[in-house]
Design a protein around this motif. Sequence first.
Motif, PDB file in Angstrom:
ATOM      1  N   LYS A   1      36.825  34.499  35.374  1.00 39.04           N
ATOM      2  CA  LYS A   1      38.249  34.425  35.929  1.00 39.04           C
ATOM      3  C   LYS A   1      38.964  35.507  35.326  1.00 39.04           C
ATOM      4  O   LYS A   1      39.035  35.574  34.182  1.00 39.04           O
ATOM      5  CB  LYS A   1      38.655  33.064  36.081  1.00 39.04           C
ATOM      6  CG  LYS A   1      40.063  32.919  36.825  1.00 39.04           C
ATOM      7  CD  LYS A   1      40.574  31.475  36.653  1.00 39.04           C
ATOM      8  CE  LYS A   1      39.792  30.882  37.472  1.00 39.04           C
ATOM      9  NZ  LYS A   1      40.465  29.352  37.343  1.00 39.04           N
TER      10      LYS A   1
ATOM     11  N   ASN B   1      38.716  35.937  41.006  1.00 37.82           N
ATOM     12  CA  ASN B   1      37.474  35.533  40.537  1.00 37.82           C
ATOM     13  C   ASN B   1      36.230  36.411  40.764  1.00 37.82           C
ATOM     14  O   ASN B   1      36.060  37.014  42.162  1.00 37.82           O
ATOM     15  CB  ASN B   1      37.050  34.143  41.344  1.00 37.82           C
ATOM     16  CG  ASN B   1      38.246  33.207  41.051  1.00 37.82           C
ATOM     17  OD1 ASN B   1      38.200  32.674  39.879  1.00 37.82           O
ATOM     18  ND2 ASN B   1      38.984  32.558  42.022  1.00 37.82           N
TER      19      ASN B   1
ATOM     20  N   GLU C   1      45.525  35.624  40.651  1.00 39.96           N
ATOM     21  CA  GLU C   1      44.171  35.410  40.150  1.00 39.96           C
ATOM     22  C   GLU C   1      42.980  35.986  40.745  1.00 39.96           C
ATOM     23  O   GLU C   1      42.933  36.078  42.095  1.00 39.96           O
ATOM     24  CB  GLU C   1      44.060  33.926  40.307  1.00 39.96           C
ATOM     25  CG  GLU C   1      42.693  33.233  39.862  1.00 39.96           C
ATOM     26  CD  GLU C   1      42.665  31.752  40.205  1.00 39.96           C
ATOM     27  OE1 GLU C   1      43.495  30.943  39.489  1.00 39.96           O
ATOM     28  OE2 GLU C   1      41.649  31.301  40.940  1.00 39.96           O
TER      29      GLU C   1
ATOM     30  N   TYR D   1      43.133  37.727  35.654  1.00 38.61           N
ATOM     31  CA  TYR D   1      44.370  37.917  36.196  1.00 38.61           C
ATOM     32  C   TYR D   1      44.800  39.067  36.135  1.00 38.61           C
ATOM     33  O   TYR D   1      44.841  39.824  35.049  1.00 38.61           O
ATOM     34  CB  TYR D   1      45.287  36.914  35.402  1.00 38.61           C
ATOM     35  CG  TYR D   1      45.106  35.477  35.456  1.00 38.61           C
ATOM     36  CD1 TYR D   1      45.302  34.739  36.556  1.00 38.61           C
ATOM     37  CD2 TYR D   1      44.218  34.835  34.436  1.00 38.61           C
ATOM     38  CE1 TYR D   1      45.115  33.361  36.537  1.00 38.61           C
ATOM     39  CE2 TYR D   1      44.139  33.425  34.791  1.00 38.61           C
ATOM     40  CZ  TYR D   1      44.411  32.791  35.918  1.00 38.61           C
ATOM     41  OH  TYR D   1      44.011  31.280  35.840  1.00 38.61           O
TER      42      TYR D   1
ATOM     43  N   SER E   1      45.250  34.347  44.983  1.00 40.22           N
ATOM     44  CA  SER E   1      43.911  34.353  44.471  1.00 40.22           C
ATOM     45  C   SER E   1      43.136  35.128  45.425  1.00 40.22           C
ATOM     46  O   SER E   1      43.070  35.406  46.340  1.00 40.22           O
ATOM     47  CB  SER E   1      43.189  32.725  44.415  1.00 40.22           C
ATOM     48  OG  SER E   1      41.978  32.818  44.049  1.00 40.22           O
TER      49      SER E   1
END
Length: 228
Positions: free
Chosen positions: A100, A117, A115, A102, A21
């Motif tokens: 969000k 953000n 991921e 990917y 992430s």
Amino acid sequence: MREIYIYCCLLPALSTVKMKSLSKNGNVGENVTFTCSNWDGLGKPQKRVKYLCKAPCEDKDVIMKVKPEETKNKDRIKLKNTGGSLVVTFFNLQKSDAKKYYCGMERAVWDLYIEVNLKVTQGPRPKPTPVITKFSPSPAVLSSSTMSSNDTETTTEECTSSPNSSSTIPPVSATHGSGGSLYFIAVVTVMVALLLMAALVLYRIIARKPPKIVSSARDPRDDSVEVQ
């Protein structure tokens, strides 16, 4: 055989749990770049197609796909597949870009994801640029100043060209209707009138003065001498 099948079905779930992430912040109007690399899983990422998608990253959510060593642009987003990583750049960030995402890498069995953000803030407002205005006189002011300067130049030429300008009144031209020429004529007229008045007063003073009387009588002493 049944145990092997169950293990294969659990591999995507295990990969999802270990998903990396990233968090990226930016201000409205700025450019933001982030890199998705160090993919988890087996295989060679240098030879894989990579892409960017919005959550939940279904087929309709895919924004762009790039092959190895390929660069693409779409709207305000640029993707570059360097082989081992995917470089993503957002230009001129907007509030609507905050969501969000990917970074995906295609695989034969299941795709690998990272991921991301992205947060977008308003940021400090830019200081207003001072505006410098240049003064431009109106046509009426320009014409008035031009006429005044022309009258002054004409008056100066008349004064220098005529040596007896103090005793004679220059002719008034039909085109000289401004205040400068009238003022000059009035001054000359007053000066001539003062000179004439001074001459008249001096003449009257001289005329009123009595003449000197020269006596021709002899001295009485001279007569007494002659009688003797």
